[in-house]
Design an enzyme around this catalytic site. Sequence first.
Site, PDB file in Angstrom:
ATOM      1  NE  ARG A   1       6.426   4.650   3.444  1.00 27.43           N
ATOM      2  CZ  ARG A   1       5.901   4.709   4.650  1.00 27.43           C
ATOM      3  NH1 ARG A   1       5.491   5.873   5.141  1.00 27.43           N
ATOM      4  NH2 ARG A   1       5.716   3.636   5.378  1.00 27.43           N
TER       5      ARG A   1
ATOM      6  CE1 TYR B   1      13.247   2.651   1.282  1.00 28.09           C
ATOM      7  CE2 TYR B   1      11.352   4.099   1.512  1.00 28.09           C
ATOM      8  CZ  TYR B   1      11.923   2.842   1.628  1.00 28.09           C
ATOM      9  OH  TYR B   1      11.173   1.786   2.060  1.00 28.09           O
TER      10      TYR B   1
ATOM     11  CE  LYS C   1       3.863   2.268   0.509  1.00 30.47           C
ATOM     12  NZ  LYS C   1       3.009   1.158   0.909  1.00 30.47           N
TER      13      LYS C   1
ATOM     14  CG  HIS D   1      -0.923   0.533   3.061  1.00 30.33           C
ATOM     15  ND1 HIS D   1      -0.284   0.820   4.237  1.00 30.33           N
ATOM     16  CD2 HIS D   1       0.024   0.021   2.239  1.00 30.33           C
ATOM     17  CE1 HIS D   1       0.994   0.484   4.137  1.00 30.33           C
ATOM     18  NE2 HIS D   1       1.198  -0.007   2.946  1.00 30.33           N
TER      19      HIS D   1
ATOM     20  CB  SER E   1       5.044   0.224   6.175  1.00 32.17           C
ATOM     21  OG  SER E   1       4.289   1.057   5.334  1.00 32.17           O
TER      22      SER E   1
ATOM     23  CB  CYS F   1       2.590  -4.941  10.147  1.00 42.13           C
ATOM     24  SG  CYS F   1       3.026  -3.622  11.289  1.00 42.13           S
ATOM     25  N   GLY F   2       3.966  -7.458   7.904  1.00 40.58           N
ATOM     26  CA  GLY F   2       3.689  -8.798   7.397  1.00 40.58           C
ATOM     27  C   GLY F   2       2.715  -8.866   6.239  1.00 40.58           C
TER      28      GLY F   2
ATOM     29  CG  ASP G   1       2.352  -1.884  -0.320  1.00 43.70           C
ATOM     30  OD1 ASP G   1       2.187  -1.992   0.903  1.00 43.70           O
ATOM     31  OD2 ASP G   1       2.834  -0.872  -0.855  1.00 43.70           O
TER      32      ASP G   1
ATOM     33  NE  ARG H   1      10.924  -1.469   2.494  1.00 47.99           N
ATOM     34  CZ  ARG H   1       9.623  -1.476   2.764  1.00 47.99           C
ATOM     35  NH1 ARG H   1       8.773  -2.088   1.978  1.00 47.99           N
ATOM     36  NH2 ARG H   1       9.171  -0.860   3.829  1.00 47.99           N
TER      37      ARG H   1
ATOM     38  CG  ASN I   1      -0.925 -15.415  10.704  1.00 47.18           C
ATOM     39  OD1 ASN I   1      -0.988 -15.715  11.902  1.00 47.18           O
ATOM     40  ND2 ASN I   1      -0.070 -14.523  10.237  1.00 47.18           N
TER      41      ASN I   1
HETATM   42  O1  SAT Z   1       8.682   2.332   1.673  1.00 49.75           O
HETATM   43  S1  SAT Z   1       7.457   2.100   0.958  1.00 49.75           S
HETATM   44  O2  SAT Z   1       6.534   3.193   1.218  1.00 49.75           O
HETATM   45  O3  SAT Z   1       7.665   1.963  -0.470  1.00 49.75           O
HETATM   46  C1  SAT Z   1       6.770   0.655   1.503  1.00 49.75           C
HETATM   47  C2  SAT Z   1       5.996   0.861   2.738  1.00 49.75           C
HETATM   48  O4  SAT Z   1       6.453   1.550   3.655  1.00 49.75           O
HETATM   49  O5  SAT Z   1       4.886   0.309   2.827  1.00 49.75           O
HETATM   50 MN    MN Z   2       3.122  -0.451   2.104  1.00 50.92          MN
END
Ligand code: SAT
Ligand code: MN
Length: 588
Positions: A78, A206, A215, A235, A257, A259-260, A284, A374, A501
């Site tokens: 992004r 992308y 998003k 999110h 984004s 971070c798990g 997500d 991805r 976790n």
């Molecule tokens: O790249 S995306 O926005 O689709 C996924 C993310 O960054 O959370």
């Molecule tokens: Mn995301």
Amino acid sequence: MNAAMSGPTSSNHPGLAAWVAEMAAHCRPARIHWCDGSAEERTGLLAVAQAAGVLEPLDPVRRPGCWYHRSNPGDVARVEECTWICTPTADEAGPTNRWADPDETRRRLLGWLAGSMAGRTLYVVPYLMGPPGSPLARVGIELTDSVYVALSMGIMTRMGRIALDALGDDGRFNRGLHGMLDLDPAKRAIAHFPQDDAIISTGSNYGGNVLLGKKCLALRLGSWAGRREGWMAEHMLIVAITDPAGRRSHVAAAFPSACGKTNLAMLTPPARMPGWKVETIGDDIAWLRPGPDGRLWAINPENGYFGVAPGTSPATNPVAMATIARDTIFTNTGRTADGDVWWEGLGPAPVGLTDWRGRPWRPGGEPCAHPNSRFAAPMANNPMLAAAAHDPAGVPIDAIIVGGRRADTYPLVIEARDWTHGTYLASVMGSETTAAAAGVVGRVRRDPMAMLPFCGYHMGDYWDHWLATGARLTRPPRIFHVNWFRKDAAGAWLWPGFGENLRVLAWILARCQGRVDAEASPLGLRPMTGGIPLDGLGLAPERLALAQRLDRDEWRSELLDQAAWYDRIGRVPAALRTELRKATTAIG
Ligand code: SAT
Ligand code: MN
């Protein structure tokens, strides 16, 4: 010249037909294909993509139904600098967004798009965000000249006929227009027009920039609509957790984004925690609304996972590995000599790898897979998918977890005293930047609710909406802040993360069920000694103590930075400023 038509052009929606005709007349594609979302259509589109060199099939035995895509090397994440919120006034977009004038931006982007699809196919992609029949579900139509986008939308959303059926003859829909424009970075823009429920995306291919349901619609425009309509677009992943006593709870968690989130959404309980079960609802995005019972109910608007590949392995995320075993599109990973994919963290590197740019790869050099490579995989592949993922009503949320990637300062877990305090904790969340967005990696920046790049309006108004929503809940979720990423002075992780976790989640759920006490601290409530189950982990209690430690010097500078952050936002709800003052007094 009229474009040739294919697909079910049988929508009786006059507004839809007119808009598609208008945009086609403007972009002048050679063909228009209305997507129906059928398996036959998918086979045909995959053949088109293969013939055009956009997708290559992977080995049908090792990765059945899987395809490989290599993006333009300058178009891998992004780009926040090119992401615009085009509200009538700059004030509505607020200090954290890039604002652009709606009329001027529409004119400029449509100018670039004029005639830009000559010789190409325009795909009309109807998609439904959310389970059919959900009061929160929304229809979008994405017009795109990218077959990769049409195929990816078919994985990530409920795409085709199902969306046209939900739309009916007079339903409202989001208008999304995407044109690749030869991926010219000078013509890269992701522009949102909340007042028109419209998106125009140009010059990129992308995912986060062009899969407009994700998003753009589900978060930026969703958050804007949620404020007007009394719901929240966040999110957040959503999981259902069942404990050994059979108690079932639902947790929503916001992390930036990469971070798990996908790992937590697909968490496999450690062997030492028998009887626990974690099922995925979403990885997500969560859409949440107050229910008639005074609880907060959540749906996952998506239908697939667009996850970060590097670091995903049978050890870190076996559920993801099963999910991406078939019917998945991989973008910018490495490739093996025998037609499979590979990335850093998957395991030993086989010989004969090709890197994400198509060059022979040797160990020790640049990464084989792009750090933001991805997978796009169907939700239905997930062996731990909760049936409730398809429930139009969603699930009632017991706990909201927020957190970032912080090497220092933040303890492993704290519980907010109440919804207002939790909103404060989320509003000042910080995280080290990751490869999910173009730019420097590893710098701490404030990322409130993990929504900094995704909140479609003024951040202060968004916090106000959180407070207002909380006030409507008679049984609000409890809010927790976690940090899986704290390091010791030598730079080693203090907490093992991943499946372990669940131990922290066990404490969180015990708190929600009123089964354990917590002790007050200047930062909020924290576990009593022994509160987080460590049995079988082999973690010295001193390590946990370090992970939980409150360092007043670190906190003095953290709180000064929080105050500066609030000053930058300006329009901060008074209740949140009060929370910051309380924290500052408590730290001393
Ligand atoms: O790249 S995306 O926005 O689709 C996924 C993310 O960054 O959370
Ligand atoms: Mn995301």
